[in-house]
Design an enzyme around this catalytic site. Structure first.
Site, PDB file in Angstrom:
ATOM      1  N   ASN A  49      48.127  37.879  76.165  1.00 45.48           N
ATOM      2  CA  ASN A  49      48.800  36.804  76.889  1.00 45.48           C
ATOM      3  C   ASN A  49      49.962  37.375  77.691  1.00 45.48           C
ATOM      4  O   ASN A  49      50.583  38.362  77.273  1.00 45.48           O
ATOM      5  CB  ASN A  49      49.318  35.742  75.919  1.00 45.48           C
ATOM      6  CG  ASN A  49      48.195  35.108  75.131  1.00 45.48           C
ATOM      7  OD1 ASN A  49      47.155  34.777  75.676  1.00 45.48           O
ATOM      8  ND2 ASN A  49      48.398  34.930  73.840  1.00 45.48           N
ATOM      9  N   HIS A  62      56.528  29.177  67.364  1.00 44.94           N
ATOM     10  CA  HIS A  62      55.107  28.847  67.248  1.00 44.94           C
ATOM     11  C   HIS A  62      54.398  29.728  66.211  1.00 44.94           C
ATOM     12  O   HIS A  62      54.764  30.873  66.019  1.00 44.94           O
ATOM     13  CB  HIS A  62      54.396  29.062  68.587  1.00 44.94           C
ATOM     14  CG  HIS A  62      54.985  28.300  69.715  1.00 44.94           C
ATOM     15  ND1 HIS A  62      55.015  28.792  70.994  1.00 44.94           N
ATOM     16  CD2 HIS A  62      55.569  27.073  69.774  1.00 44.94           C
ATOM     17  CE1 HIS A  62      55.580  27.915  71.792  1.00 44.94           C
ATOM     18  NE2 HIS A  62      55.936  26.861  71.079  1.00 44.94           N
ATOM     19  N   LYS A  72      50.817  39.038  65.946  1.00 44.78           N
ATOM     20  CA  LYS A  72      51.138  39.301  67.348  1.00 44.78           C
ATOM     21  C   LYS A  72      51.864  40.633  67.493  1.00 44.78           C
ATOM     22  O   LYS A  72      52.700  40.981  66.654  1.00 44.78           O
ATOM     23  CB  LYS A  72      52.046  38.207  67.918  1.00 44.78           C
ATOM     24  CG  LYS A  72      51.442  36.826  67.899  1.00 44.78           C
ATOM     25  CD  LYS A  72      52.444  35.790  68.376  1.00 44.78           C
ATOM     26  CE  LYS A  72      51.854  34.393  68.296  1.00 44.78           C
ATOM     27  NZ  LYS A  72      52.829  33.363  68.671  1.00 44.78           N
ATOM     28  N   TYR A 132      51.862  39.795  75.068  1.00 46.36           N
ATOM     29  CA  TYR A 132      51.568  39.931  73.650  1.00 46.36           C
ATOM     30  C   TYR A 132      50.078  39.887  73.377  1.00 46.36           C
ATOM     31  O   TYR A 132      49.321  39.239  74.065  1.00 46.36           O
ATOM     32  CB  TYR A 132      52.321  38.916  72.801  1.00 46.36           C
ATOM     33  CG  TYR A 132      52.082  37.452  73.066  1.00 46.36           C
ATOM     34  CD1 TYR A 132      51.288  36.693  72.226  1.00 46.36           C
ATOM     35  CD2 TYR A 132      52.691  36.819  74.144  1.00 46.36           C
ATOM     36  CE1 TYR A 132      51.097  35.342  72.441  1.00 46.36           C
ATOM     37  CE2 TYR A 132      52.505  35.468  74.371  1.00 46.36           C
ATOM     38  CZ  TYR A 132      51.700  34.734  73.522  1.00 46.36           C
ATOM     39  OH  TYR A 132      51.510  33.405  73.743  1.00 46.36           O
ATOM     40  N   ASP A 169      57.635  21.847  72.795  1.00 42.64           N
ATOM     41  CA  ASP A 169      58.665  22.418  71.930  1.00 42.64           C
ATOM     42  C   ASP A 169      59.772  21.420  71.610  1.00 42.64           C
ATOM     43  O   ASP A 169      60.431  21.521  70.578  1.00 42.64           O
ATOM     44  CB  ASP A 169      59.234  23.694  72.534  1.00 42.64           C
ATOM     45  CG  ASP A 169      58.250  24.848  72.466  1.00 42.64           C
ATOM     46  OD1 ASP A 169      57.265  24.750  71.704  1.00 42.64           O
ATOM     47  OD2 ASP A 169      58.444  25.843  73.180  1.00 42.64           O
TER      48      ASP A 169
END
Length: 181
Positions: A49, A62, A72, A132, A169
């Site tokens: 990503n 998250h 990650k 990531y 968020d």
């Protein structure tokens, strides 16, 4: 590459060896064999990503629940962020604790965030590009969010004025109300 466990030992700070001169620089941003040797087990990344954010954007906190939990490997290629991992594993001695690191395009540091951790970052520079790798695909039905300023977790963000959040968020829950590991 240097690998250093942080105050929550499952979260690792990775500093690649950078070769630079007046022409520029070169480094391996990822090497499967070296990374697995540092972790002590096999890893399979399935998705990369890339996001760009302006100053004050806070993305997170998250995570995804099993069976779609993600680990990650995160880094910044341009700009500067304050990157945070929060332990959301009920059975962990560090449950509810957090670690944070400054990641920049200049320092080229990376953070390994294993399954069971909520992740977020705050953009400190005018803009930042964030990359990531994840060990499972994005799965909105398993995604969870904890509010960035949860009083129980008490993250010490570098600043907390003019924070820009996504609508998703803004609806995040406290750690007490969230579904956790």
């Amino acid at each position: 590459m240097k690998v250093k466990p942080l105050s929550i030992p499952d979260v690792l700070l990775i500093e690649p060896q950078v070769f630079g001169d007046d022409r520029g620089f070169f480094y391996e941003s990822f090497n499967q064999n070296k990374f697995e040797a540092a972790l002590g087990h096999k890893i399979n990344f399935v998705q990369d990503n890339h996001s760009k954010s302006v100053k004050g954007v806070l993305r997170g906190l998250h995570y995804q629940l099993p069976p779609k939990a993600q680990s990650k490997l995160v880094r910044v290629i341009q700009g500067e962020v304050f990157d945070v991992a929060v332990d959301v594993r009920h059975s962990s001695p560090t449950f509810g604790k957090w670690v944070g690191e400054i990641l920049t395009g200049q320092n080229k540091k990376q953070l390994w965030i294993p399954e069971g951790f909520a992740h977020g970052f705050l953009t400190l520079s005018d803009t930042a590009e964030f990359l990531y790798k994840t060990t499972d695909f994005y799965s909105p039905e398993y995604e969870q969010s904890i509010i960035w300023n949860d009083e129980t977790i008490a993250i010490k963000w570098p600043f907390d004025e003019h924070i820009l959040l996504s609508s998703k968020d803004m609806l995040a829950k406290s750690i007490e109300m969230a579904r956790l590991f």
